[in-house]
Design a protein around this motif. Structure first.
Motif, short mmCIF file in Angstrom:
data_model
loop_
_atom_site.label_atom_id
_atom_site.label_comp_id
_atom_site.label_asym_id
_atom_site.label_seq_id
_atom_site.Cartn_x
_atom_site.Cartn_y
_atom_site.Cartn_z
N PHE A 8 46.83 21.66 -53.87
CA PHE A 8 45.74 20.95 -54.69
C PHE A 8 45.76 19.58 -54.71
O PHE A 8 46.84 18.94 -54.77
CB PHE A 8 45.60 21.68 -55.95
CG PHE A 8 44.83 20.81 -57.02
CD1 PHE A 8 43.26 20.83 -56.79
CD2 PHE A 8 45.32 20.28 -58.14
CE1 PHE A 8 42.47 20.11 -57.61
CE2 PHE A 8 44.49 19.56 -59.20
CZ PHE A 8 43.15 19.73 -58.76
N PRO A 10 44.26 16.75 -56.78
CA PRO A 10 43.47 16.37 -57.89
C PRO A 10 42.63 15.06 -57.88
O PRO A 10 42.75 14.31 -56.92
CB PRO A 10 44.58 16.03 -58.82
CG PRO A 10 45.72 15.87 -58.19
CD PRO A 10 45.64 16.43 -56.92
N TYR A 281 46.46 20.84 -66.43
CA TYR A 281 45.35 20.70 -65.69
C TYR A 281 45.84 21.00 -64.24
O TYR A 281 45.27 21.76 -63.39
CB TYR A 281 44.59 19.67 -65.56
CG TYR A 281 43.72 19.16 -64.60
CD1 TYR A 281 42.37 20.15 -64.54
CD2 TYR A 281 43.80 18.28 -63.44
CE1 TYR A 281 41.46 19.64 -63.61
CE2 TYR A 281 43.15 18.19 -62.35
CZ TYR A 281 41.83 18.74 -62.52
OH TYR A 281 40.86 18.50 -61.36
N CYS A 282 46.75 20.59 -63.51
CA CYS A 282 47.38 20.53 -62.21
C CYS A 282 47.74 22.18 -61.93
O CYS A 282 47.49 22.66 -61.07
CB CYS A 282 48.04 19.65 -61.70
SG CYS A 282 47.65 18.04 -61.65
N GLU A 285 44.92 24.28 -61.66
CA GLU A 285 44.27 24.42 -60.16
C GLU A 285 45.38 24.79 -59.05
O GLU A 285 44.81 24.83 -57.92
CB GLU A 285 43.76 22.88 -59.95
CG GLU A 285 42.56 22.50 -60.76
CD GLU A 285 41.36 23.05 -60.51
OE1 GLU A 285 41.24 23.98 -59.68
OE2 GLU A 285 40.19 22.38 -61.01
N ASP A 427 43.06 27.62 -67.91
CA ASP A 427 42.10 27.69 -66.68
C ASP A 427 41.32 26.82 -66.96
O ASP A 427 40.51 26.61 -67.94
CB ASP A 427 41.73 29.28 -66.45
CG ASP A 427 42.84 29.99 -66.19
OD1 ASP A 427 43.71 30.15 -64.97
OD2 ASP A 427 42.88 31.24 -66.60
N THR A 428 40.71 26.19 -65.75
CA THR A 428 39.90 25.19 -65.71
C THR A 428 38.27 25.90 -65.98
O THR A 428 38.28 27.08 -65.71
CB THR A 428 39.73 24.31 -64.61
OG1 THR A 428 39.68 25.12 -63.31
CG2 THR A 428 40.99 23.57 -64.48
N ARG A 433 36.10 18.50 -65.14
CA ARG A 433 35.74 17.58 -64.32
C ARG A 433 36.46 16.02 -64.89
O ARG A 433 35.48 15.19 -64.84
CB ARG A 433 34.44 17.39 -64.07
CG ARG A 433 33.76 18.37 -63.29
CD ARG A 433 32.14 18.18 -63.05
NE ARG A 433 31.70 19.59 -62.74
CZ ARG A 433 30.39 19.82 -62.77
NH1 ARG A 433 29.57 18.79 -63.28
NH2 ARG A 433 29.62 20.69 -62.08
#
Length: 457
Positions: A8, A10, A281-282, A285, A427-428, A433
């Motif tokens: 991923f 970012p 966050y990371c 993703e 989870d996003t 964003r």
């Protein structure tokens, strides 16, 4: 067997391909300094130019960084621009004190940060985290960036003050956010090195908040001092008590005790909060990384009830946190200024040059890292971590002024991540964003709205 797609990558500003005009540069520095840097900065060992505020050196080479921060640290003072921003808030706290005041303060506070004391804070950290995560029991979408500032504030209030704060705790937490939002920004006049007597409009708005904030700290210190005199045997052995015991002719003055409380709140609350938010966050993703960590956390929590052992027992969890610190260093810039001119390996560094060691750039430098923009926690797995140069990874700085609270922050982060990831999944959503913006720390503009669900549900 895990199916692992490409790493991923970012969000981050793309390096500029052309230098900005003076006006544009001032606008970018005020809005988001991370967007200022061009391709050469991410590829060259150093950049040396003369800009609006005078000579500028961007140090990326680990040898040069070591020279500035360690080998010849005595020739480098805190940069004028940085002090103009931070000293109105922190005064003579450890981050901004210099010379004899800094030496005396560092020596006086070293006992506060011994492993014995840090381990003593593990149980309060665990207790506060367990209380905090009950808010996620019903699931739903929550701004994790904001939540992490609340969690780290709860932990800090417990370890710093044992919850004994003058005034209303909710307003205290709110004022912290307001203080660093209004006061912790680069003013265009600072960039131009204008005289200090010229008022900085960006900080005038923060004066009322600063006065309110300092009054709470002063009243809290007085409250604890009275308790120490009245009933010393029942006083909690938290940061505040330890700092007050460091008072004296060879230790801290009362003003320095208060300055360092504010420094701990700024450096120990905001920075860890940002790093935790970016880590969650990371991992959201990169679910293949999250699954490995969930397995590790579950296994350790099943066999090891002592939270002081978790940091060493969870190398994968720590690696993910370290990698988030690499990509989004909470303190994205270390600023120094030479007292006397010097030459290092052919690079001339003039007197009063602004020397920038920028973890944001160094951590993403093309010559220092493989796939530098990707989230790859394996860089920090056992066996790989040892290959990383000490001066190419600087989330806590380096040298005499390395962050005194690094062990505290790492213990706090692993305890918080272990509890959150053992119970919940983050989870996003379509609205997640984030855009990294440099204020006092590397913050996610737009927050981190995330869907929280109980694991196994």
């Amino acid at each position: 067997m895990d199916s692992q797609p490409a790493p991923f990558v970012p969000p981050a500003p793309k390096p500029r391909t052309s230098p900005p005009s003076t006006l544009e540069m001032i606008r970018i520095v005020y809005r988001n300094p991370l967007e200022l840097w061009g391709e050469p900065t991410y590829n060259e060992p150093w950049i040396s130019v003369t800009g609006v505020g005078g000579p500028l050196v961007v140090a990326n080479d680990p040898g040069l960084i070591r020279h500035v921060l360690v080998d010849n640290a005595k020739n480098y003072k805190m940069a004028t621009v940085r002090q103009l921003i931070l000293r109105p808030i922190l005064r003579d706290g450890l981050l901004t004190a210099e010379g004899e005041v800094w030496k005396r303060s560092r020596k006086a506070m070293a006992p506060v940060f011994t492993p014995r004391h840090i381990f003593g804070f593990a149980e309060p950290m665990l207790r506060r985290t367990l209380e905090f995560v009950t808010r996620y029991e019903d699931g739903g979408v929550s701004d994790i960036a904001h939540d992490m500032t609340l969690l780290t504030y709860d932990i800090l209030a417990e370890t710093l003050f044992s919850g004994e704060i003058s005034g209303e705790p909710g307003s205290f937490a709110k004022e912290i956010d307001r203080l660093f939002e209004t006061m912790g920004r680069v003013d265009p006049l600072d960039l131009l090195r204008a005289p200090e007597w010229l008022p900085r409009l960006t900080r005038i708005r923060g004066r009322k908040t600063m006065a309110y904030f300092r009054k709470i700290v002063t009243d809290t210190v007085k409250m604890r001092e009275e308790r120490l005199k009245r009933d010393p045997d029942t006083v909690p052995q938290d940061f505040l008590t330890l700092l007050l015991r460091a008072e004296g002719p060879d230790g801290l003055t009362r003003a320095e005790v208060e300055d360092n409380i504010i420094t701990f709140i700024g450096a120990g609350h905001e920075t860890t909060a940002r790093a935790l938010g970016w880590t969650l966050y990371c991992l959201a993703e990169a679910p293949w990384e999250r699954e490995k960590i969930e397995r590790e956390v579950d296994a350790v929590l099943a066999r090891e009830p002592d939270p002081t052992k978790w940091l060493d027992a969870m190398p994968l969890t720590r690696a993910a946190f370290d990698e988030a610190l690499r990509l989004y260093p909470p303190a994205p810039s270390i600023n120094r200024e030479p007292i006397e001119p010097e030459t290092w390996n052919g690079l001339y560094i003039p007197r009063h040059a602004a020397v920038l060691v920028m973890p944001w750039v160094v951590h993403r430098h093309r010559k220092l890292w493989d796939r530098p923009d990707a989230f790859m926690p394996e860089r920090f797995h056992p066996g790989n971590r040892e290959k990383i140069d000490r001066f190419q990874y600087l989330p806590f700085g380096a040298g005499p002024r390395v962050c005194i609270g690094a062990s505290f922050a790492m213990q706090e982060a692993i305890i918080a991540l272990a509890i959150m990831l053992s119970r919940f999944r983050f989870d996003t959503t379509a609205e997640t964003r984030p855009w990294p913006v440099q204020k006092l720390t590397t913050q996610p503009q737009g927050g981190l709205p995330m869907q929280v669900t109980r694991r196994g549900s």
